[in-house]
Scaffold this active site. Sequence first.
Site, PDB file in Angstrom:
ATOM      1  N   CYS A 162       6.350   0.265   7.274  1.00 55.91           N
ATOM      2  CA  CYS A 162       5.914   1.389   6.458  1.00 55.91           C
ATOM      3  C   CYS A 162       7.040   1.760   5.498  1.00 55.91           C
ATOM      4  CB  CYS A 162       5.570   2.573   7.358  1.00 55.91           C
ATOM      5  SG  CYS A 162       5.025   4.024   6.439  1.00 55.91           S
ATOM      6  N   LEU A 163       6.725   1.948   4.222  1.00 61.35           N
ATOM      7  CA  LEU A 163       7.759   2.261   3.240  1.00 61.35           C
ATOM      8  C   LEU A 163       8.470   3.570   3.555  1.00 61.35           C
ATOM      9  CD1 LEU A 163       5.997   1.277  -0.113  1.00 61.35           C
ATOM     10  CD2 LEU A 163       7.614  -0.060   1.231  1.00 61.35           C
ATOM     11  N   HIS A 168      -4.082   1.649   7.844  1.00 53.28           N
ATOM     12  CA  HIS A 168      -2.717   2.194   7.822  1.00 53.28           C
ATOM     13  C   HIS A 168      -2.631   3.335   6.801  1.00 53.28           C
ATOM     14  CE1 HIS A 168       1.849   1.494   7.744  1.00 53.28           C
ATOM     15  NE2 HIS A 168       1.636   2.325   6.734  1.00 53.28           N
ATOM     16  N   GLU A 169      -3.176   3.112   5.606  1.00 56.01           N
ATOM     17  CA  GLU A 169      -3.075   4.126   4.545  1.00 56.01           C
ATOM     18  C   GLU A 169      -3.959   5.336   4.850  1.00 56.01           C
ATOM     19  OE1 GLU A 169      -0.636   3.702   2.734  1.00 56.01           O
ATOM     20  OE2 GLU A 169      -0.333   1.565   3.004  1.00 56.01           O
ATOM     21  N   GLN A 210       3.077   9.932   0.801  1.00 54.08           N
ATOM     22  CA  GLN A 210       4.344   9.197   0.768  1.00 54.08           C
ATOM     23  C   GLN A 210       5.129   9.447  -0.521  1.00 54.08           C
ATOM     24  OE1 GLN A 210       2.451   5.257   2.060  1.00 54.08           O
ATOM     25  NE2 GLN A 210       4.452   5.179   3.035  1.00 54.08           N
ATOM     26  N   HIS A 229      -2.221   7.665   7.084  1.00 56.39           N
ATOM     27  CA  HIS A 229      -1.260   8.542   6.399  1.00 56.39           C
ATOM     28  C   HIS A 229      -1.927   9.843   5.939  1.00 56.39           C
ATOM     29  CE1 HIS A 229       2.597   6.551   6.007  1.00 56.39           C
ATOM     30  NE2 HIS A 229       2.040   5.426   5.625  1.00 56.39           N
ATOM     31  N   GLY A 270       0.840  -1.193   0.000  1.00 57.26           N
ATOM     32  CA  GLY A 270       0.000   0.000   0.000  1.00 57.26           C
ATOM     33  C   GLY A 270       0.871   1.237   0.000  1.00 57.26           C
TER      34      GLY A 270
HETATM   35 ZN    ZN Z   1       2.928   3.559   5.709  1.00 59.91          ZN
END
Ligand code: ZN
Length: 181
Positions: A98-99, A140-141, A58, A144, A53
């Site tokens: 998380c990326l 999670h997304e 991000q 963000h 995701g």
């Molecule tokens: Zn993340």
Amino acid sequence: MQVDSIDFDNLGIVLYPDPRLKRACAPVTQFDENLRKLAERMFIVMREQRGIGLAAPQVGVLVRMFVMNTTGDPDDDVAYVNPEILDGENPRESEEGCLSIPDIRVQIRRPTRCRLRARTLTGRPIELEGDDLVARCWQHETDHLNGMLIIDRMGPADRIATRQRLRELEAAYKPATEARR
Ligand code: ZN
């Protein structure tokens, strides 16, 4: 804020502690070609980074949209615009990464089942029910888009365990150049 005047080919992953990750994002009001191009670029970045995701902030674009694919099958690529999480139930802890915060895994307690109300890239309203990995990814997304990261939700043990790595990321952080804004 709308997604015009973006250099789509040069959008890359934004890393902690970039302040753009802490901002609440603006709702999307134009379901146009630029939004579609943003999503397309985000799918590429998500794959390059081996994520399931990715939220628009991000890649440094502060609008309420995220892409995901929890199976790895390209047919399962999906983008959600202006998402809202509803009716979460049965909270449980599970590990998340998380990326934007590389090399950190923490336990996060979230509902294992919830509903998602959102729009598609063309503006069509949808409402879905999901559980387990899908429900966790939605939450999670969506976090963000509200400037909320997993390190804002982690417990005391993970806070201690990740302190050193977060300091390294803070030391390595260089503010984005004008070219990436
Ligand atoms: Zn993340």
